[in-house]
Enzyme design. Structure first.
Site, short mmCIF file in Angstrom:
data_model
loop_
_atom_site.label_atom_id
_atom_site.label_comp_id
_atom_site.label_asym_id
_atom_site.label_seq_id
_atom_site.Cartn_x
_atom_site.Cartn_y
_atom_site.Cartn_z
CG PHE A 25 -2.13 0.84 1.08
CD1 PHE A 25 -3.21 0.41 0.33
CD2 PHE A 25 -2.19 2.08 1.67
CE1 PHE A 25 -4.34 1.20 0.18
CE2 PHE A 25 -3.31 2.89 1.54
CZ PHE A 25 -4.39 2.44 0.79
CB ALA A 59 1.37 -0.36 7.69
CG PHE A 60 -3.42 -4.30 10.27
CD1 PHE A 60 -3.59 -3.59 11.45
CD2 PHE A 60 -3.98 -5.56 10.17
CE1 PHE A 60 -4.29 -4.13 12.51
CE2 PHE A 60 -4.68 -6.11 11.23
CZ PHE A 60 -4.84 -5.39 12.41
CG HIS A 91 -8.13 2.74 8.29
ND1 HIS A 91 -8.57 1.48 8.60
CD2 HIS A 91 -7.12 2.59 7.40
CE1 HIS A 91 -7.86 0.60 7.94
NE2 HIS A 91 -6.97 1.24 7.20
CG PHE A 116 8.64 1.56 13.29
CD1 PHE A 116 7.61 0.64 13.18
CD2 PHE A 116 8.33 2.90 13.23
CE1 PHE A 116 6.30 1.05 13.02
CE2 PHE A 116 7.02 3.33 13.07
CZ PHE A 116 6.00 2.40 12.96
#
Length: 156
Positions: A25, A59-60, A91, A116
């Protein structure tokens, strides 16, 4: 004066294996982060053959892939890259928070350095700035942090 022992990580990637987990994404941004991380590791002695890129939807999903990679025992470090850009709904907050928490858990549970490099920004301009423009490349920074931590942990 008393002698104080100091442990520091040398930025030498020679002989190390890294996994990069990249969310698809916002891939226009993520690809710049991946390119920066790969370039950094190669410039610091790493071999492209020792790098594995795992693509996930967004990312989720990054923490689950990172957890599986860490548990495999094949990699010295994992570099997580993606871009979460704020929209008009909450969201963004859920995705960004759960990604960060998930990656922290992976690192602490597996004792494998996890970088990260997931951008959490308010707009596309901020993402571009952090993916190789005005604010540097956060993929490079994530790769550098993981490399340094691998070398620090070798000495502890």
């Amino acid at each position: 004066m008393l002698h104080v022992s100091t442990i520091e990580g040398q930025l030498d990637a020679k002989g190390l294996k890294f996994a990069l987990v990249a969310g698809r994404f916002n891939d226009f941004i993520t690809e710049r982060l991946v390119g920066g991380a790969v370039d950094y590791l190669v410039r610091h002695g790493g071999d492209r053959a020792d790098l594995t890129i795992v693509r996930v939807p967004g990312a989720f999903e990054i923490p689950l892939a990172a957890k599986k990679l860490a548990a495999s025992g094949k990699y010295h470090g994992i570099i997580c890259l993606g871009a979460v850009i704020r929209g008009s709904t909450p969201h963004f907050d859920f995705v960004a928070s759960e990604c960060a928490k998930g990656l922290a858990h992976v690192m602490l549970d597996a004792n494998v350095p996890v970088g990260f490099g997931v951008l959490t920004v308010d707009n596309l301009e901020q993402a571009i700035e952090r993916a190789g423009s005005k604010a540097g490349n956060k993929g490079v920074e994530a790769a550098s942090a993981v490399l340094e931590m691998v070398r620090v942990l070798e000495q502890i």
